[in-house]
Scaffold this motif. Structure first.
Motif, PDB file in Angstrom:
ATOM      1  N   ALA A 345       0.823  -1.207   0.000  1.00  0.00           N
ATOM      2  CA  ALA A 345       0.000   0.000   0.000  1.00  0.00           C
ATOM      3  C   ALA A 345       0.860   1.262   0.000  1.00  0.00           C
ATOM      4  O   ALA A 345       0.572   2.218  -0.727  1.00  0.00           O
ATOM      5  CB  ALA A 345      -0.927  -0.011   1.215  1.00  0.00           C
ATOM      6  N   ILE A 346       1.914   1.264   0.792  1.00  0.00           N
ATOM      7  CA  ILE A 346       2.796   2.434   0.855  1.00  0.00           C
ATOM      8  C   ILE A 346       3.530   2.611  -0.467  1.00  0.00           C
ATOM      9  O   ILE A 346       3.645   3.728  -0.991  1.00  0.00           O
ATOM     10  CB  ILE A 346       3.790   2.292   2.029  1.00  0.00           C
ATOM     11  CG1 ILE A 346       3.040   2.372   3.363  1.00  0.00           C
ATOM     12  CG2 ILE A 346       4.872   3.374   1.964  1.00  0.00           C
ATOM     13  CD1 ILE A 346       3.898   2.054   4.571  1.00  0.00           C
ATOM     14  N   SER A 347       4.019   1.515  -1.018  1.00  0.00           N
ATOM     15  CA  SER A 347       4.719   1.585  -2.306  1.00  0.00           C
ATOM     16  C   SER A 347       3.791   2.093  -3.401  1.00  0.00           C
ATOM     17  O   SER A 347       4.204   2.875  -4.271  1.00  0.00           O
ATOM     18  CB  SER A 347       5.276   0.210  -2.673  1.00  0.00           C
ATOM     19  OG  SER A 347       6.233  -0.224  -1.724  1.00  0.00           O
ATOM     20  N   ALA A 348       2.530   1.666  -3.373  1.00  0.00           N
ATOM     21  CA  ALA A 348       1.561   2.114  -4.373  1.00  0.00           C
ATOM     22  C   ALA A 348       1.290   3.608  -4.276  1.00  0.00           C
ATOM     23  O   ALA A 348       0.908   4.253  -5.261  1.00  0.00           O
ATOM     24  CB  ALA A 348       0.257   1.341  -4.220  1.00  0.00           C
ATOM     25  N   GLU A 349       1.525   4.177  -3.098  1.00  0.00           N
ATOM     26  CA  GLU A 349       1.373   5.623  -2.920  1.00  0.00           C
ATOM     27  C   GLU A 349       2.640   6.382  -3.313  1.00  0.00           C
ATOM     28  O   GLU A 349       2.678   7.615  -3.245  1.00  0.00           O
ATOM     29  CB  GLU A 349       1.012   5.935  -1.464  1.00  0.00           C
ATOM     30  CG  GLU A 349      -0.418   5.587  -1.098  1.00  0.00           C
ATOM     31  CD  GLU A 349      -1.444   6.398  -1.876  1.00  0.00           C
ATOM     32  OE1 GLU A 349      -1.214   7.605  -2.077  1.00  0.00           O
ATOM     33  OE2 GLU A 349      -2.461   5.817  -2.300  1.00  0.00           O
ATOM     34  N   ALA A 400      -1.773   8.451   5.324  1.00  0.00           N
ATOM     35  CA  ALA A 400      -2.143   7.334   6.199  1.00  0.00           C
ATOM     36  C   ALA A 400      -3.518   6.782   5.838  1.00  0.00           C
ATOM     37  O   ALA A 400      -3.729   5.560   5.812  1.00  0.00           O
ATOM     38  CB  ALA A 400      -2.119   7.784   7.656  1.00  0.00           C
ATOM     39  N   ILE A 401      -4.466   7.665   5.529  1.00  0.00           N
ATOM     40  CA  ILE A 401      -5.810   7.221   5.140  1.00  0.00           C
ATOM     41  C   ILE A 401      -5.759   6.453   3.822  1.00  0.00           C
ATOM     42  O   ILE A 401      -6.369   5.386   3.683  1.00  0.00           O
ATOM     43  CB  ILE A 401      -6.763   8.430   5.041  1.00  0.00           C
ATOM     44  CG1 ILE A 401      -7.060   8.983   6.444  1.00  0.00           C
ATOM     45  CG2 ILE A 401      -8.064   8.040   4.332  1.00  0.00           C
ATOM     46  CD1 ILE A 401      -7.804  10.291   6.454  1.00  0.00           C
ATOM     47  N   ARG A 402      -5.017   6.989   2.862  1.00  0.00           N
ATOM     48  CA  ARG A 402      -4.905   6.292   1.571  1.00  0.00           C
ATOM     49  C   ARG A 402      -4.253   4.928   1.742  1.00  0.00           C
ATOM     50  O   ARG A 402      -4.678   3.943   1.114  1.00  0.00           O
ATOM     51  CB  ARG A 402      -4.087   7.148   0.603  1.00  0.00           C
ATOM     52  CG  ARG A 402      -4.840   8.352   0.056  1.00  0.00           C
ATOM     53  CD  ARG A 402      -3.942   9.205  -0.804  1.00  0.00           C
ATOM     54  NE  ARG A 402      -4.668  10.304  -1.421  1.00  0.00           N
ATOM     55  CZ  ARG A 402      -4.109  11.421  -1.851  1.00  0.00           C
ATOM     56  NH1 ARG A 402      -2.797  11.608  -1.743  1.00  0.00           N
ATOM     57  NH2 ARG A 402      -4.852  12.374  -2.396  1.00  0.00           N
ATOM     58  N   VAL A 403      -3.234   4.844   2.579  1.00  0.00           N
ATOM     59  CA  VAL A 403      -2.561   3.565   2.816  1.00  0.00           C
ATOM     60  C   VAL A 403      -3.517   2.582   3.480  1.00  0.00           C
ATOM     61  O   VAL A 403      -3.592   1.405   3.097  1.00  0.00           O
ATOM     62  CB  VAL A 403      -1.289   3.767   3.663  1.00  0.00           C
ATOM     63  CG1 VAL A 403      -0.753   2.427   4.176  1.00  0.00           C
ATOM     64  CG2 VAL A 403      -0.216   4.484   2.855  1.00  0.00           C
ATOM     65  N   LEU A 404      -4.265   3.045   4.480  1.00  0.00           N
ATOM     66  CA  LEU A 404      -5.195   2.139   5.159  1.00  0.00           C
ATOM     67  C   LEU A 404      -6.313   1.700   4.213  1.00  0.00           C
ATOM     68  O   LEU A 404      -6.748   0.541   4.244  1.00  0.00           O
ATOM     69  CB  LEU A 404      -5.775   2.804   6.410  1.00  0.00           C
ATOM     70  CG  LEU A 404      -6.599   1.883   7.326  1.00  0.00           C
ATOM     71  CD1 LEU A 404      -5.785   0.676   7.771  1.00  0.00           C
ATOM     72  CD2 LEU A 404      -7.126   2.651   8.536  1.00  0.00           C
ATOM     73  N   ARG A 406      -6.021   1.320   0.935  1.00  0.00           N
ATOM     74  CA  ARG A 406      -5.402   0.313   0.065  1.00  0.00           C
ATOM     75  C   ARG A 406      -5.218  -1.008   0.821  1.00  0.00           C
ATOM     76  O   ARG A 406      -5.379  -2.097   0.252  1.00  0.00           O
ATOM     77  CB  ARG A 406      -4.059   0.810  -0.453  1.00  0.00           C
ATOM     78  CG  ARG A 406      -4.161   1.903  -1.518  1.00  0.00           C
ATOM     79  CD  ARG A 406      -2.766   2.258  -2.024  1.00  0.00           C
ATOM     80  NE  ARG A 406      -2.794   3.313  -3.022  1.00  0.00           N
ATOM     81  CZ  ARG A 406      -2.998   3.123  -4.325  1.00  0.00           C
ATOM     82  NH1 ARG A 406      -3.203   1.899  -4.791  1.00  0.00           N
ATOM     83  NH2 ARG A 406      -2.999   4.145  -5.161  1.00  0.00           N
ATOM     84  N   PHE A 407      -4.852  -0.911   2.084  1.00  0.00           N
ATOM     85  CA  PHE A 407      -4.700  -2.096   2.929  1.00  0.00           C
ATOM     86  C   PHE A 407      -6.014  -2.874   2.973  1.00  0.00           C
ATOM     87  O   PHE A 407      -6.031  -4.101   2.813  1.00  0.00           O
ATOM     88  CB  PHE A 407      -4.273  -1.659   4.336  1.00  0.00           C
ATOM     89  CG  PHE A 407      -4.247  -2.750   5.353  1.00  0.00           C
ATOM     90  CD1 PHE A 407      -3.134  -3.570   5.502  1.00  0.00           C
ATOM     91  CD2 PHE A 407      -5.342  -2.975   6.189  1.00  0.00           C
ATOM     92  CE1 PHE A 407      -3.111  -4.588   6.448  1.00  0.00           C
ATOM     93  CE2 PHE A 407      -5.327  -3.975   7.135  1.00  0.00           C
ATOM     94  CZ  PHE A 407      -4.210  -4.790   7.263  1.00  0.00           C
ATOM     95  N   ALA A 412      -9.240  -7.407   1.303  1.00  0.00           N
ATOM     96  CA  ALA A 412     -10.514  -7.903   0.766  1.00  0.00           C
ATOM     97  C   ALA A 412     -10.271  -8.795  -0.460  1.00  0.00           C
ATOM     98  O   ALA A 412     -10.915  -9.837  -0.621  1.00  0.00           O
ATOM     99  CB  ALA A 412     -11.403  -6.722   0.395  1.00  0.00           C
ATOM    100  N   LYS A 413      -9.344  -8.375  -1.311  1.00  0.00           N
ATOM    101  CA  LYS A 413      -9.019  -9.164  -2.495  1.00  0.00           C
ATOM    102  C   LYS A 413      -8.495 -10.538  -2.115  1.00  0.00           C
ATOM    103  O   LYS A 413      -8.884 -11.569  -2.681  1.00  0.00           O
ATOM    104  CB  LYS A 413      -7.982  -8.421  -3.330  1.00  0.00           C
ATOM    105  CG  LYS A 413      -7.578  -9.137  -4.614  1.00  0.00           C
ATOM    106  CD  LYS A 413      -6.538  -8.320  -5.377  1.00  0.00           C
ATOM    107  CE  LYS A 413      -6.077  -9.073  -6.628  1.00  0.00           C
ATOM    108  NZ  LYS A 413      -5.038  -8.301  -7.370  1.00  0.00           N
TER     109      LYS A 413
END
Length: 417
Positions: A345-349, A400-404, A406-407, A412-413
């Motif tokens: 998630a962090i890398s995707a940001e 932090a919100i975007r990372v969570l 994505r998490f 879910a996936k």
């Protein structure tokens, strides 16, 4: 134009500021367990949970629970959250930030009418800091079934027992005596806590967020030096058994040893001197000692070394030493799976996914008794915490919100597959 995450982050910042206004002291933020200030905070936060589409309740010890149901029945539950109590003269983000970010992410799901293949429970723990009764993690210990019923007899500074304080707060001491976990292990998917870093590493690396690899082991002790009180003007220096001088030498020895061993931190934060008179040689000194390291064995070695040093100092000065271990917390590793998803998630940001150890304790350590844990740190200015200068930026909270989010999407996936 603001993105959804930016809008949510602004709301998180505003809500943290609102909660910072609920205090038991007029001129500083102090919000202990089961107090009127906590009652007001719980009322407000329950309203925010409900507005985000959650069903809510307050449990027997005063923890808040907001539940957002899954897309299918009989699904597992993911736990998110942190604590809502504070230390004395606190900042506004230690604890509440994690609860507000979790609520924001659930609110985003509700706004988009999305249900995940797992339920989410947002937790606002009633006590993590242990300010009122000097026994930390009361909220998470109650939820995990590890609460010690003997704590109900503890007295605060006004002589009020925990049991009586809980009854006045609307809690139920009798339920706590059962030591029942809120969830069976097989019903849980994991627990993820967002928290300010409480250190300078992320700021030094110019990163908004980081992944916690483990919560450091910790030993809390008291060390008592007993010498001989005497008249400050009549006892020659060569004949003194000054307990405070022995204690002072030990404090510096503890600092020196911690500096010599990578990763070890040692802190003396309290000293009680008796008889505490300006014209009397101190006869007895009791001090607190807090020692931490990410490795249990290294921590044990450090404590053994410091105990030996304390006795050596006492022997050289004709002062007796008593060494008492009060609390011991083992190192808690975070789940490789949850760390891996946070890293994605962090890398995707577009940020480097830095892992670091938490030197501070967290409710996550207690919840690890029940399920896998993960933690996301948010950069705080100067690494300052437990202080009114505690500060985070809206931009970092947005990340932090975007990372969570994505998490949650990735989890879910994986659960669907």
């Amino acid at each position: 134009m603001m993105t959804t995450a930016e809008t949510l982050a602004r709301t998180v910042m505003e809500r943290c500021a609102i909660l910072g206004g609920y205090s038991e002291e007029k001129d500083r933020l102090t919000r202990p367990f089961a107090t009127n200030a906590m009652r007001k905070v719980n009322e407000v936060v329950l309203g925010w949970m409900q507005a985000a589409g959650m069903t809510t309740q307050q449990d027997a010890i005063g923890n808040l629970i907001g539940r957002y149901e899954a897309s299918t029945p009989q699904a597992k539950t993911l736990l998110l959250g942190s604590h809502l109590d504070t230390v004395r003269d606190a900042g506004t983000y230690d604890g509440p930030l994690g609860v507000m970010v979790a609520i924001a992410c659930v609110a985003s799901l509700q706004q988009r009418q999305i249900r995940l293949p797992f339920a989410i429970e947002v937790l606002g723990f009633a006590d993590e800091e242990g300010l009122r009764y000097h026994s930390a993690y009361l909220g998470s210990r109650a939820m995990s079934g590890t609460f010690d019923p003997n704590d109900l007899q503890l007295l605060d500074s006004n002589g009020i027992s925990m049991a009586d304080a809980l009854r006045a707060f609307g809690g139920d001491p009798e339920v706590l005596k059962l030591r029942t976990a809120r969830w069976p292990r097989e019903e849980l998917l994991g627990y993820c806590e967002v928290h300010i870093e409480q250190g300078p590493v992320l700021e030094t690396r110019n990163l908004p967020v980081g992944i916690v690899s483990a919560i450091a082991s910790q030993s809390r002790l008291t060390v008592q030096f007993t010498g001989e009180a005497g008249h400050a003007g009549t006892i020659p220096m060569s004949l003194r058994h000054d307990a405070l001088c022995a204690a002072a030498e030990f404090v510096l020895a503890a600092e020196a040893h911690a500096r010599s061993v990578p990763g070890v931190v040692a802190t003396v934060g309290q000293i009680n001197v008796q008889p505490s008179a300006s014209n009397v040689i101190p006869g007895q000194v009791a001090l607190s000692l807090d020692v931490r390291h990410q490795d249990d064995h290294t921590l044990l070695q450090a404590c053994q070394h410091l105990e030996a040093q304390a006795h050596a100092i006492g022997q050289a000065r004709g002062v007796t030493v008593e060494w008492h271990l009060l609390k011991e917390y083992h190192a808690i590793p975070c789940s490789p799976r949850m760390m891996g998803i946070l890293e994605q998630a962090i890398s995707a940001e577009g940020y480097a996914a830095l892992t670091l150890t938490s030197g501070a304790g967290h409710d996550a350590a207690v919840i690890s008794e029940l399920t896998d844990i993960g933690m996301l740190f948010v950069r705080c200015r100067g690494g300052i915490s437990h202080h009114p200068a505690e500060s985070v930026t809206q931009a970092d909270v947005t990340v932090a919100i975007r990372v969570l989010e994505r998490f949650l999407q990735q989890l879910a996936k994986e659960e669907k597959e």
